[in-house]
Write a protein that holds these residues in place. Structure first.
Motif, PDB file in Angstrom:
ATOM      1  N   TYR A  81       1.052  -0.822   0.085  1.00  0.00           N
ATOM      2  CA  TYR A  81       0.036  -0.249  -0.177  1.00  0.00           C
ATOM      3  C   TYR A  81       1.177   1.284   0.065  1.00  0.00           C
ATOM      4  O   TYR A  81       0.467   2.215  -0.853  1.00  0.00           O
ATOM      5  N   ALA A 101      -2.885  -4.952  -1.241  1.00  0.00           N
ATOM      6  CA  ALA A 101      -2.767  -4.668  -0.277  1.00  0.00           C
ATOM      7  C   ALA A 101      -3.202  -5.572   0.941  1.00  0.00           C
ATOM      8  O   ALA A 101      -3.693  -6.900   0.580  1.00  0.00           O
ATOM      9  N   THR A 103      -5.329  -4.838   3.176  1.00  0.00           N
ATOM     10  CA  THR A 103      -6.851  -4.562   2.851  1.00  0.00           C
ATOM     11  C   THR A 103      -7.560  -4.671   2.230  1.00  0.00           C
ATOM     12  O   THR A 103      -6.928  -4.152   1.035  1.00  0.00           O
ATOM     13  N   GLN A 105     -10.047  -2.395   2.254  1.00  0.00           N
ATOM     14  CA  GLN A 105      -9.863  -0.492   1.724  1.00  0.00           C
ATOM     15  C   GLN A 105      -8.269  -0.225   1.068  1.00  0.00           C
ATOM     16  O   GLN A 105      -8.304   0.538   0.232  1.00  0.00           O
ATOM     17  N   GLN A 106      -7.284  -0.562   1.359  1.00  0.00           N
ATOM     18  CA  GLN A 106      -6.047  -0.002   0.435  1.00  0.00           C
ATOM     19  C   GLN A 106      -6.546  -0.723  -0.462  1.00  0.00           C
ATOM     20  O   GLN A 106      -5.714   0.688  -1.487  1.00  0.00           O
ATOM     21  N   SER A 107      -7.043  -2.127  -0.489  1.00  0.00           N
ATOM     22  CA  SER A 107      -6.356  -2.506  -2.077  1.00  0.00           C
ATOM     23  C   SER A 107      -6.960  -1.203  -3.428  1.00  0.00           C
ATOM     24  O   SER A 107      -6.818  -0.595  -4.576  1.00  0.00           O
ATOM     25  N   GLU A 109      -8.304   1.948  -2.104  1.00  0.00           N
ATOM     26  CA  GLU A 109      -7.615   3.151  -2.399  1.00  0.00           C
ATOM     27  C   GLU A 109      -6.308   3.521  -4.207  1.00  0.00           C
ATOM     28  O   GLU A 109      -6.107   4.227  -4.934  1.00  0.00           O
TER      29      GLU A 109
END
Ligand SMILES: NC(=O)c1ccc[n+]([C@@H]2O[C@H](COP(=O)([O-])OP(=O)(O)OC[C@H]3O[C@@H](n4cnc5c(N)ncnc54)[C@H](O)[C@@H]3O)[C@@H](O)[C@H]2O)c1
Length: 342
Positions: A81, A101, A103, A105-107, A109
């Motif tokens: 990330y 990533a 998580t 959410q990070q993926s 993003e």
């Protein structure tokens, strides 16, 4: 006029790096590796000799270099990330090893940032290029198995040495987890590609190997696919056999078994009394090569993605989706094997 040759930097010169390097070497007219970066200078130097590339130990040097067009990130999972976001901010094209990533959410993003920056973003998901699966897809999508009722997958690997000797493989802080976050991206990408989404799941994890390791080295995830079939996906880091993959697909009019350690590796069974099955033409028995060649193909595909300014064969959103399923599986295992809707 011939297209401009891409200048590539490989970031992370560990186990998987030579396979990526071979991919770039196969398209010398389209790409040239000009830099290799690793915090371990010796590892970077060893890989760089293949290309007469320069070496550095701080990846920010790559980002500041206007000559570099594409950065291939082959780092421990927790670095995906922050490093991917830096690469995108530097407006370089990004090929990122799985998992996107640690998580969902990070993926997402990373995906959104790449889209906004209008750089090409690819996930190095070699599953899409494994010949046995490419042939299996033709049989499945032609409807030869009828309605799919059960799908089973198995990814055995032996990571005992890495779990105990490497600073990050056995640590949650380095790899974000164990067998599930490492092997799960392949399986949940495969299920999405061949059968569609996961509807619900239950997950079980265990840690058989406790010396110097703090992550799960075995995991089973079972549940229902949106198409109505049941699935069971098993992952192990403690199998004393060569790295392999197995896929079993059972349908109302036939079944298909892929096993990279069996000769031939793909067989179609038409009915319950068909004991021999029919080998699928194409994929050869190659227990050492199947994995290597799929990575070479994935790298070449991404180079062509950038050169031809087209989407990559592997949709990064499907790889983000795989991380979402893995996150739900961890949630289920942590909460007493709770049934989770995906
Ligand atoms: N597609 C596949 O089948 C497959 C197979 C193996 C690994 N992978 C993926 O490839 C990635 C790398 O895995 P690996 O097996 O090569 O791991 P590895 O541990 O062998 O290599 C990682 C390298 O990164 C370097 N590194 C760590 N921190 C760094 C930093 N800040 N800056 C520069 N270098 C740094 C380490 O020194 C090491 O050489 C992971 O995402 C992994 O999941 C994919």
């Amino acid at each position: 006029m011939s297209p401009k040759k891409l200048k590539v930097a490989i970031l992370g010169a560990g186990l998987i790096a030579p396979n990526h390097a071979a991919g770039f070497q196969e398209v010398p007219d389209l790409a040239q590796v000009v830099a290799v970066c690793d915090i371990n200078r010796e590892s970077a130097e060893n890989l760089a000799t293949l290309f007469d590339a320069r070496v550095c130990t701080d990846y920010r040097e790559l980002l500041a270099d206007p000559e570099i067009d594409l950065v291939d990130v082959l780092l421990p999972h927790n670095l995906h990330y922050p490093v991917a976001m830096d690469v995108i901010r530097a407006m370089k094209h990004l090929l990122l090893e799985k998992p996107v990533a640690v998580t969902y959410q990070q993926s997402m993003e990373i995906y959104e940032a790449a889209k906004k920056a209008r750089i090409h973003f690819g996930v190095a998901e070699n599953t899409r290029f494994i010949r046995a699966y490419v042939e299996a897809e033709k049989i499945i999508k032609a409807g030869k198995l009828g309605d799919i009722t059960l799908v089973r997958t198995f990814l055995p690997a032996n990571e005992r040495v890495r779990l105990s000797s490497n600073k990050c493989w056995g640590k949650k802080a380095g790899f974000g987890g164990g067998a599930l976050i490492d092997s799960g991206p392949h399986t949940f990408y495969l299920l999405k590609w061949l059968f569609g989404e996961v509807r619900e799941l239950v997950a079980f994890t265990s840690q058989l190997y406790k010396v110097d390791s703090e992550v799960e080295d075995n995991a089973d995830v079972r549940g229902k696919l949106a198409c109505g079939a049941d699935f069971l996906s098993s992952f192990t880091f403690t199998a004393e056999i060569p790295h392999s993959e197995r896929l079993e697909v059972y349908g109302t009019t036939g079944s298909l078994i892929v096993d990279q350690l069996v000769n031939p590796p793909v067989k179609f069974y038409a009915e319950p009394v068909d004991f021999d099955g029919m080998p699928l033409k194409g994929p050869e028995y190659d227990p050492l090569g199947w994995h290597y060649f799929s990575i070479v193909e994935e790298v070449k595909d991404f180079v062509r993605t950038v050169v031809e300014d087209r989407p990559p064969t592997v949709n990064p959103l499907d790889c983000c989706y795989a991380v979402n399923v893995i996150e739900k599986a961890y949630e289920s295992a942590k909460n007493g094997n709770k049934l989770i809707q995906v």
